[in-house]
Design an enzyme around this catalytic site. Structure first.
Site, mmCIF file in Angstrom:
data_model
loop_
_atom_site.group_PDB
_atom_site.id
_atom_site.type_symbol
_atom_site.label_atom_id
_atom_site.label_comp_id
_atom_site.label_asym_id
_atom_site.label_seq_id
_atom_site.Cartn_x
_atom_site.Cartn_y
_atom_site.Cartn_z
ATOM 1 N N ASP A 309 0.844 -1.204 0.000
ATOM 2 C CA ASP A 309 0.000 0.000 0.000
ATOM 3 C C ASP A 309 0.881 1.256 0.000
ATOM 4 O O ASP A 309 0.582 2.241 0.681
ATOM 5 C CB ASP A 309 -0.980 0.010 1.190
ATOM 6 C CG ASP A 309 -2.074 1.080 1.031
ATOM 7 O OD1 ASP A 309 -2.175 1.693 -0.052
ATOM 8 O OD2 ASP A 309 -2.810 1.312 2.016
ATOM 9 N N HIS A 313 3.035 10.889 -0.431
ATOM 10 C CA HIS A 313 2.440 12.231 -0.373
ATOM 11 C C HIS A 313 3.567 13.250 -0.361
ATOM 12 O O HIS A 313 4.704 12.924 -0.034
ATOM 13 C CB HIS A 313 1.592 12.386 0.891
ATOM 14 C CG HIS A 313 0.311 11.614 0.845
ATOM 15 N ND1 HIS A 313 -0.778 12.012 0.104
ATOM 16 C CD2 HIS A 313 -0.045 10.442 1.422
ATOM 17 C CE1 HIS A 313 -1.747 11.119 0.227
ATOM 18 N NE2 HIS A 313 -1.327 10.156 1.023
HETATM 19 ZN ZN LIG Z 1 -6.969 1.377 0.749
#
Ligand SMILES: [Zn+2]
Length: 433
Positions: A309, A313
């Site tokens: 995942d 950012h």
């Molecule tokens: Zn997710």
């Protein structure tokens, strides 16, 4: 391309049930010969990569990452994201469709594939949206997306809130044989939440996200999978309750696979105490009990794979106050080092860890896309790592544009030394010969 001999490493390939000292020859982009540590291959013309003291295994496959292109190139691009992947030992990465525009149509999928072919340094496999615009109302043209080459469907970032839509997506998976990946979150329970709901959130005065927000949707998805016979893949499992639900569903023969992330397997909500936005992630870091349940789930195959995942950012986004900062951890470059802590503590066998990063995800995406094995004749995707090398996480050295990690400045034990994609060395640790 000159042939390459990886000499004298410990070759671990869980798909072949192989764990022994040996050497590996790569020729023409394929694994062409495997022999003993001191043996020489018949072909005399090759470069040598000394793997003494190192683990040699199939290239890692990541079923869940965010490469941010198109639309959010300030956070990551396919070029920087695949460089970060290579540094983390990943030779195949599957990118989530929550870009701008999202991957809900053939053109955008083809843009990602073309950009990956010209600028990416490892294999990129796109995941298509479940719903048009990821707004959860209308199914995408899944046949068209499958024909364009997506390897799964997901509205990740957003849960598939509409149960009827999820049902129909799962019905489609019966014919496409592609998994429907769900980010399980009941928004009516998580709305406004910043971290795990519990003692720490109460002490900090931050609004929490209860485990039930995940468990309820996991339960619903399992019921819908049972109803339709469709293939559901549960993304980033974070709670003890989800693990138990998936375990019971598997016992009943429900067609479910599941993943856990390095951060949910190794970190707890305690990481949020200093309001470090690097630890702000969705689903949130949970409790020690949840972490233990996830590790148990990995060991008994309730959790099939580990997926990062990876969610980069910008520094400006993550520099905001905790309540305003976006969720996500830049995970490619610390994945192995943090996961090796489980091996060093004796909580996970090394071969199991490698299986969860190689053959198991290969079984989900299909071996034509990522081999997940070192069998002779396979595409030469190989990861070489030092299981004991200690290093300090320095985000300035990240290839990822995302420096957002709760592990900045920490010592990890276990580091990728070289990554080989299709027979080509795409990453090599400069500090090591
Ligand atoms: Zn997710």
């Amino acid at each position: 391309m000159k042939s390459l001999l990886i000499q004298g490493g410990r070759i671990i390939d869980p798909g072949l049930k192989l764990d022994e000292a040996g050497s590996l020859l790569i020729a023409g982009g394929k694994i062409s010969w495997v022999g003993g540590a001191k043996e020489s291959p018949p072909n005399a013309d090759y470069d040598v990569l000394d793997a003494e003291g190192l683990i040699v295994c199939p290239g890692f496959i990541d079923l869940h990452c965010h490469l941010r292109q198109p639309g959010f190139e300030g956070r990551e691009t396919i070029a920087t994201g695949t460089m970060a992947a290579a540094r983390g030992g990943f030779t195949t990465v599957c990118c989530m469709p929550n870009t701008e525009p999202p991957l809900d149509n053939r053109n955008t999928v083809e843009f990602v594939k073309a950009t990956a072919a010209s600028e990416g340094i490892v294999r990129v496999l796109p995941i298509g949206c479940i719903s048009r615009g990821q707004i959860g109302e209308e199914l995408t043209d899944m046949g068209e997306l499958a024909a364009a080459g997506v390897i799964a469907f997901s509205d990740d970032g957003e849960p598939a809130a509409n149960s009827d839509l999820m049902r129909r997506a799962l019905e489609y998976s019966c014919t496409s044989n592609l998994p429907i990946i769900d980010h399980c979150e009941d928004k009516t329970l998580s709305e406004g939440g910043q971290m795990n709901e519990g003692v720490v959130s109460a002490e900090l005065g931050l609004q929490g996200i209860p485990n039930a927000a995940e468990d309820i949707i996991v339960a619903r998805d399992l019921l819908l999978s049972e109803l339709t016979g469709g293939w559901v893949h549960i993304a980033h499992v974070s709670t003890e309750g989800s693990v138990e639900l998936i375990r019971r569903a598997k016992e009943k023969g429900v067609r479910v696979t599941a993943e856990a992330t390095p951060h949910h397997l190794t970190l707890t909500e305690e990481r949020v105490r200093d309001c470090n936005t690097g630890a702000k992630v969705n689903p949130p870091l949970r409790t020690e009990g949840d972490v233990k349940a996830l590790i148990k789930g990995l060991n008994d195959n309730t959790i099939d794979i580990i997926a990062t995942d990876h969610a980069p950012h910008t520094e400006a986004e993550k520099r905001q106050p905790f309540e305003l900062a976006p969720f996500g951890i830049s995970g490619f470059e610390t994945a192995l080092g943090s996961l090796m802590s489980l091996v060093h503590r004796g909580e996970l066998e090394l071969a199991t860890l490698i299986a969860k990063l190689t053959i198991e995800p290969a079984n989900i995406i299909g071996k034509k896309y990522g081999p997940g094995t070192l069998a002779i004749g396979s595409t030469a995707d190989v990861t070489i790592f030092d299981p004991n090398l200690e290093w300090t996480v320095d985000t300035k050295l990240f290839a990822s544009k995302g420096k957002n990690t709760p592990l900045a400045g920490e010592r990890l034990k276990g580091k990728v030394i070289a990554t080989i994609y299709g027979g080509k060395v795409v990453y090599r640790d400069e500090a090591v010969g």
